[in-house]
Design an enzyme around this catalytic site. Structure first.
Site, PDB file in Angstrom:
ATOM      1  N   HIS A  16       0.888  -1.261  -0.054  1.00  0.00           N
ATOM      2  CA  HIS A  16      -0.041  -0.167   0.106  1.00  0.00           C
ATOM      3  C   HIS A  16       0.845   1.222   0.045  1.00  0.00           C
ATOM      4  O   HIS A  16       0.621   2.092  -0.830  1.00  0.00           O
ATOM      5  CB  HIS A  16      -0.901   0.078   1.218  1.00  0.00           C
ATOM      6  N   GLU A  17       1.540   1.376   0.816  1.00  0.00           N
ATOM      7  CA  GLU A  17       2.732   2.723   1.035  1.00  0.00           C
ATOM      8  C   GLU A  17       3.530   2.693  -0.269  1.00  0.00           C
ATOM      9  O   GLU A  17       3.674   3.816  -0.762  1.00  0.00           O
ATOM     10  CB  GLU A  17       3.528   2.169   2.097  1.00  0.00           C
TER      11      GLU A  17
ATOM     12  N   HIS B 165       1.661   4.225  -2.990  1.00  0.00           N
ATOM     13  CA  HIS B 165       1.699   5.707  -2.809  1.00  0.00           C
ATOM     14  C   HIS B 165       2.895   6.183  -3.333  1.00  0.00           C
ATOM     15  O   HIS B 165       2.657   7.401  -4.187  1.00  0.00           O
ATOM     16  CB  HIS B 165       1.353   5.980  -1.198  1.00  0.00           C
TER      17      HIS B 165
ATOM     18  N   HIS C 282      -6.868   8.010  -1.621  1.00  0.00           N
ATOM     19  CA  HIS C 282      -7.379   6.472  -1.423  1.00  0.00           C
ATOM     20  C   HIS C 282      -8.847   6.695  -2.168  1.00  0.00           C
ATOM     21  O   HIS C 282      -9.381   7.586  -2.465  1.00  0.00           O
ATOM     22  CB  HIS C 282      -7.478   6.620   0.224  1.00  0.00           C
TER      23      HIS C 282
END
Length: 535
Positions: A228-229, A232, A311
């Site tokens: 997830h990070e 980003h 998100h």
């Protein structure tokens, strides 16, 4: 990313942290004024090479914690590299220095030989940083000072670093407790991108891991956190949306592509959405709708009107790896809409065939997840009241709950304890198999049911129960309850079981349709299903 108990959701800090991070692009130009020789890009994109660097000062973890973290990060990097390909960096990757930091003034007269070069050093210059990480000089280009406007005489302020070979993205992994970690005790991790190349693609970023608590540690949840990070830092960021590139007329990603310009627009209801070709197409396929307003919806909690977040909107894309809240690791998916967004950055060729099934909202139409429809019982994905039912993947029992991200819409969230139907050990914590018919085990799933044995006079209310199931075809299956034979369970209908009162409700298009929706093969140290991870 935040580890939370249900109903205690904290704000996401990625956008806040990214806004405070200084970023500057790499340049082909050396600080000495010459130009690097840039070779043509390779003929085709290759899997992205992510180099993980742990600063020496980050030696605050135990050996067991280091092993766990290295294993999780290595797996996350392998997954991302299998999904994304890039035009690879030729030679070692060198990051830029911020001229506004090391230079006191720049020669600004275009008639001077040293035009645009640094004329005087800033005596206070110490280092380049990204978040709380000091970037080693060996990872940075050099910088020179030209004290006279027309003289070739120069002073080397910092020599050229060796750079990182075989690297397309440099991931700094920071494991010390930061001020933000201490200020937000439930924050598990956060990230930023630090630098971009000349085509806008991020080439360096930081992931901060605040803590690795052994009592709640789960390998798969940590892998998902890092993925997830990384997504980003690699481009799924509101600070980068406007820099995405259109490569539809180019044979290369990044190079030769034109800027997309503004990709975020509001739909008729005020929902901010990403409108790029792959995202629109993926969402239309997912919801089975041709509505032209179906861009990728962005989360609006804690976002001022007209602004955007980094998100997906939780009501529409729950379960996505890029939703603001990640629940039990068995329910999180690297979904087609997220991969479509990364494809539309223009920096990557994405292996879309590796997308995982996103069950939430599948085939539900353009209005799915809207505030006007989530409470009218038109979709089995939402619920009303506070009863016990089944999580939408049917791996867990669930309780109908809402949270700030759902804005009043109710969904069945995994119960605090013993919610997993696929864990046989949960049997001893259930009410008793003899009257409800429950059987827990690896092939058990959650069904809405009011079964009771015929020996009981009173009837039972409909709730989530765990029964065995086996597939007999796409969307076709049989079930077995305690003491019964295998019985066909017609999807979308109900079934009676010999020896029991009541019915079992057979879900439609939830079971035996998604081959990649399964319990984890190893449930050791499973992340408590009472927790969600805010990201």
């Amino acid at each position: 990313m935040v580890v939370e108990l249900p109903g205690v959701l904290q704000k996401c800090i990625f956008d806040e942290v990214q806004a405070q991070s200084t970023r500057h692009p790499l340049s082909n130009k050396t600080n000495g004024g010459g130009w690097r020789t840039v070779k043509p890009p390779p003929a085709s994109p290759q899997p992205i090479r992510i180099h993980t660097w742990i600063p020496r000062e980050n030696d605050n973890l135990s050996d067991a914690e280091k092993d766990r973290l290295k294993s999780a990060v290595a797996e996350a990097v392998r997954v991302v590299s299998s999904l994304l390909s890039v035009n690879r960096v030729l030679g070692p990757l060198l990051l830029s220095r911020d001229v506004n930091k090391y230079c006191k003034f720049i020669w600004s007269n275009s008639r001077n030989t040293n035009y645009n070069r640094c004329g005087r050093a800033n005596n206070n210059y110490r280092s380049e940083t990204c978040l709380d990480v000091t970037i080693p000089d060996d990872h940075l280009v050099g910088c020179d000072i030209y004290p006279e406007p027309d003289s070739p005489r120069r002073t080397v302020l910092r020599p050229e670093g060796a750079g990182l070979p075989d690297t397309d993205f440099l991931l700094y992994l920071h494991t010390q407790s930061t001020d933000k970690c201490r200020a937000e005790p439930d924050v598990f991790a956060y990230a930023v991108h630090c630098q971009t190349d000349t085509h806008g693609r991020p080439v360096a970023g930081v992931v901060v891991i605040c803590r690795l608590t052994e009592s709640t540690y789960n390998h798969q949840a940590t892998v998902q956190t890092v993925i997830h990070e990384l997504f980003h830092a690699l481009g799924f960021s509101k600070d980068l949306f406007h820099t995405w590139r259109d490569c539809s007329s180019s044979s290369q990603v990044g190079a030769g592509c034109s800027p997309r310009g503004k990709v975020i627009h509001s739909d008729g209801s005020g929902q901010m959405r990403i409108y790029t070709p792959s995202v629109i197409s993926a969402l239309q396929r997912h919801l089975a709708s041709t509505d032209p307003e179906l861009g990728g919806p962005l989360e609006n909690l804690d976002v001022h009107p007209g602004r955007v977040s980094s998100h997906w909107e939780s009501r529409v894309l729950r379960g996505s790896i890029m939703a603001a809240v990640l629940e039990d690791s068995t329910t999180v998916r690297i979904d087609p809409i997220t991969l479509a967004a990364l494809q539309d950055t223009g920096w990557y060729t994405v292996n879309l065939s590796r997308a995982q099934s996103l069950v939430w909202g599948d085939g539900e139409g353009a209005m799915f997840g809207s505030l006007s429809t989530c409470q009218d019982n038109s979709s089995f994905f939402f619920c009303t009241g506070s009863g016990v039912g089944c999580h939408f993947l049917h791996l867990h029992k669930g309780e109908c709950q809402t949270d700030p991200y759902l804005e009043g819409c109710g969904v069945f969230k995994p119960l605090k304890n013993a919610s997993e139907c696929w864990k046989k050990d949960n049997t001893r914590q259930t009410a008793g198999d003899d009257w409800s018919g429950e059987i827990l085990g690896l092939d058990s799933r959650c069904f809405f049911s009011n079964l009771t044995t015929q020996s009981l006079v009173s009837s039972s209310s409909v709730e989530g129960r765990c029964y065995r199931h086996r597939c007999t075809g796409p969307n076709r299956y049989q079930i077995q309850v305690y003491g019964s034979e295998w019985v066909d369970c017609p999807s979308g209908d109900t079934v009676q079981i010999k020896g029991y009162q009541g019915l079992v409700f057979c879900p439609d298009r939830r079971l035996c349709l998604y081959p990649d929706i399964n319990p984890p093969s190893d449930d050791v140290n499973t992340f408590p299903s009472s927790h969600t991870r805010q990201v």
